[in-house]
Design a protein around this motif. Structure first.
Motif, PDB file in Angstrom:
ATOM      1  N   SER A  16       0.821  -1.218   0.000  1.00 59.30           N
ATOM      2  CA  SER A  16       0.000   0.000   0.000  1.00 59.30           C
ATOM      3  C   SER A  16       0.847   1.257   0.000  1.00 59.30           C
ATOM      4  CB  SER A  16      -0.919   0.016   1.218  1.00 59.30           C
ATOM      5  OG  SER A  16      -1.850  -1.025   1.108  1.00 59.30           O
ATOM      6  N   HIS A  17       2.126   1.113   0.276  1.00 58.36           N
ATOM      7  CA  HIS A  17       3.021   2.253   0.184  1.00 58.36           C
ATOM      8  C   HIS A  17       3.922   2.147  -1.041  1.00 58.36           C
ATOM      9  CE1 HIS A  17       1.902   4.409   3.795  1.00 58.36           C
ATOM     10  NE2 HIS A  17       1.612   3.231   4.286  1.00 58.36           N
ATOM     11  N   GLY A  18       3.452   1.391  -2.024  1.00 53.84           N
ATOM     12  CA  GLY A  18       4.114   1.406  -3.318  1.00 53.84           C
ATOM     13  C   GLY A  18       5.262   0.417  -3.465  1.00 53.84           C
ATOM     14  N   THR A  43      -4.219  -6.246  -3.138  1.00 55.58           N
ATOM     15  CA  THR A  43      -3.126  -5.381  -3.609  1.00 55.58           C
ATOM     16  C   THR A  43      -2.679  -5.767  -5.014  1.00 55.58           C
ATOM     17  OG1 THR A  43      -1.294  -6.782  -2.839  1.00 55.58           O
ATOM     18  CG2 THR A  43      -2.221  -5.238  -1.243  1.00 55.58           C
ATOM     19  N   ASN A 127       7.170  -0.537  19.384  1.00 58.78           N
ATOM     20  CA  ASN A 127       6.104   0.076  20.189  1.00 58.78           C
ATOM     21  C   ASN A 127       4.749  -0.280  19.598  1.00 58.78           C
ATOM     22  OD1 ASN A 127       4.448   1.594  21.769  1.00 58.78           O
ATOM     23  ND2 ASN A 127       5.351   3.582  21.223  1.00 58.78           N
ATOM     24  N   GLY A 129       2.062   0.163  21.130  1.00 58.20           N
ATOM     25  CA  GLY A 129       1.117   1.190  21.564  1.00 58.20           C
ATOM     26  C   GLY A 129       0.006   0.717  22.479  1.00 58.20           C
ATOM     27  N   PHE A 130       0.240  -0.346  23.239  1.00 57.02           N
ATOM     28  CA  PHE A 130      -0.793  -0.763  24.193  1.00 57.02           C
ATOM     29  C   PHE A 130      -0.953   0.303  25.273  1.00 57.02           C
ATOM     30  CE2 PHE A 130       0.672  -5.017  22.743  1.00 57.02           C
ATOM     31  CZ  PHE A 130      -0.521  -5.422  22.185  1.00 57.02           C
ATOM     32  N   PRO A 131      -2.196   0.693  25.575  1.00 56.38           N
ATOM     33  CA  PRO A 131      -2.394   1.680  26.646  1.00 56.38           C
ATOM     34  C   PRO A 131      -1.990   1.081  27.996  1.00 56.38           C
ATOM     35  CG  PRO A 131      -4.399   1.372  25.334  1.00 56.38           C
ATOM     36  CD  PRO A 131      -3.451   0.296  24.941  1.00 56.38           C
ATOM     37  N   VAL A 132      -1.567   1.937  28.905  1.00 55.97           N
ATOM     38  CA  VAL A 132      -0.970   1.495  30.166  1.00 55.97           C
ATOM     39  C   VAL A 132      -1.900   0.599  30.988  1.00 55.97           C
ATOM     40  CG1 VAL A 132      -1.637   3.567  31.488  1.00 55.97           C
ATOM     41  CG2 VAL A 132       0.398   2.277  32.150  1.00 55.97           C
ATOM     42  N   ASP A 133      -3.221   0.821  30.904  1.00 59.30           N
ATOM     43  CA  ASP A 133      -4.130   0.039  31.733  1.00 59.30           C
ATOM     44  C   ASP A 133      -4.211  -1.431  31.308  1.00 59.30           C
ATOM     45  OD1 ASP A 133      -5.238   0.888  34.074  1.00 59.30           O
ATOM     46  OD2 ASP A 133      -7.283   1.002  33.304  1.00 59.30           O
ATOM     47  N   ILE A 134      -3.840  -1.729  30.086  1.00 62.59           N
ATOM     48  CA  ILE A 134      -3.778  -3.121  29.628  1.00 62.59           C
ATOM     49  C   ILE A 134      -2.764  -3.882  30.494  1.00 62.59           C
ATOM     50  CG2 ILE A 134      -3.035  -4.604  27.708  1.00 62.59           C
ATOM     51  CD1 ILE A 134      -5.614  -3.307  27.017  1.00 62.59           C
ATOM     52  N   GLU A 137      -4.099  -4.307  34.086  1.00 64.25           N
ATOM     53  CA  GLU A 137      -5.120  -5.363  34.188  1.00 64.25           C
ATOM     54  C   GLU A 137      -4.517  -6.751  34.337  1.00 64.25           C
ATOM     55  OE1 GLU A 137      -7.964  -5.019  30.978  1.00 64.25           O
ATOM     56  OE2 GLU A 137      -8.688  -3.093  31.740  1.00 64.25           O
ATOM     57  N   GLY A 147       8.856   6.614  24.917  1.00 62.40           N
ATOM     58  CA  GLY A 147       8.704   8.041  24.653  1.00 62.40           C
ATOM     59  C   GLY A 147       8.051   8.196  23.286  1.00 62.40           C
ATOM     60  N   PRO A 148       8.580   9.068  22.430  1.00 64.40           N
ATOM     61  CA  PRO A 148       7.958   9.244  21.117  1.00 64.40           C
ATOM     62  C   PRO A 148       8.405   8.212  20.088  1.00 64.40           C
ATOM     63  CG  PRO A 148       9.750  10.797  21.390  1.00 64.40           C
ATOM     64  CD  PRO A 148       9.652  10.038  22.682  1.00 64.40           C
ATOM     65  N   PHE A 150       9.095   4.723  17.911  1.00 63.48           N
ATOM     66  CA  PHE A 150       8.360   3.549  17.465  1.00 63.48           C
ATOM     67  C   PHE A 150       9.146   2.278  17.749  1.00 63.48           C
ATOM     68  CE2 PHE A 150       6.247   6.818  15.051  1.00 63.48           C
ATOM     69  CZ  PHE A 150       4.939   6.377  14.984  1.00 63.48           C
TER      70      PHE A 150
ATOM     71  N   HIS B  17       2.146   7.095  22.326  1.00 61.12           N
ATOM     72  CA  HIS B  17       3.496   7.535  21.984  1.00 61.12           C
ATOM     73  C   HIS B  17       3.975   8.611  22.947  1.00 61.12           C
ATOM     74  CE1 HIS B  17       4.239   5.095  18.492  1.00 61.12           C
ATOM     75  NE2 HIS B  17       2.950   5.163  18.274  1.00 61.12           N
ATOM     76  N   LEU B  42      -8.189   3.436  28.687  1.00 59.73           N
ATOM     77  CA  LEU B  42      -7.080   2.574  29.121  1.00 59.73           C
ATOM     78  C   LEU B  42      -5.749   3.320  29.142  1.00 59.73           C
ATOM     79  CD1 LEU B  42      -7.989  -0.635  27.070  1.00 59.73           C
ATOM     80  CD2 LEU B  42      -8.306  -0.323  29.522  1.00 59.73           C
TER      81      LEU B  42
END
Lengths: 159, 159
Positions: A16-18, A43, A127, A129-134, A137, A147-148, A150, B17, B42
């Motif tokens: 998808s990005h060529g 594709t 990364n 990107g799982f939110p901290v509460d995952i 739990e 941090g920022p 990936f 992020h 979350l």
């Protein structure tokens, strides 16, 4: 998501990005792989299942071949083709013992990785990107190391 | 995905992020918004629904407030707060006529955009990565204009 499905998903996103992708599959029985494969087919890029049909040159080989078990499957014809090829090899979440017959230059690992064999090359943590509460739990005290970023390298710095 | 859900999803991804996000919602009745909101929760970042609770400073304001209709809703208190704020405003897929009372600096548009009012600021087209056969299936002859890019500007170049 099983190993193979991750690989097919990656191929679709690159397409998808060529990027001109060639997808090689060894098994497509898991429903998650079937689903990803049907999306990849949209594709119009190639799918192969014979090693002899694989092209001789490529820019990057991405391996997502084996689940993390003690005795991952060996695909001798495929690993021969990979080893003869000059393209760098990137493994996606490979078995901790390595992928038999294949020594990637880099491996991309998901959150909270296990110790890995040096056969997996340089290790990079992705990364997802799982939110901290995952993590809360499941009883894990987690502070994102990203941090920022990936991706962060887990391998020792070259001398 | 409805407007608001896109905004909540964006906030969650930024939070993952490491960005400190404050989510302001005007309505949460659509199931897609409820689902995105439960995922955002979350992250443990803030959710507000009173304009008076909004912080005075921020680095970026992302607006995903109105569906594309001829008469999008106007939220006077919220647009006052936005206009008093010095942070640049980015609109996600705004109504083609603009978002009442709000003049974003930039707007991010999905594939095949409509003509947009100049109230939407500088227009950028986002690569959502749909495979080519999706377009074929609906009778559109499509060749991606993106190449390896994620975003391409649609606005005239500054003089």
């Amino acid at each position: 998501m099983p190993q193979g499905a991750v690989g097919v998903n990656t191929a679709r996103q690159l397409a998808s990005h060529g990027v001109r992708t060639v997808l090689f599959t060894v098994a497509m029985d898991a429903p998650a792989i079937e689903k990803e494969l049907s999306l990849y087919m949209l594709t119009k890029n190639r799918v192969l299942n014979n090693v002899s049909d694989l092209p001789n040159v490529g820019d990057l080989i991405i391996v997502a071949l084996c689940e993390d078990t003690e005795n991952p499957s060996h695909y001798p014809l495929l690993s021969d083709w990979i080893n003869k090829n000059k393209a760098p090899v990137l493994a996606l979440d490979p078995p901790t013992v390595g992928t038999p017959g294949i020594t990637p230059k880099f491996s991309l690992l998901p959150v909270l990785p296990l110790p890995h064999s040096s056969n997996n090359g340089k290790l990079y943590l992705c990364n997802l990107g799982f939110p901290v509460d995952i993590f809360n739990e499941v009883g894990i005290k987690y502070k994102s190391p990203f941090g920022p970023k990936f991706v962060i390298p887990l391998h020792p710095r070259d001398d």
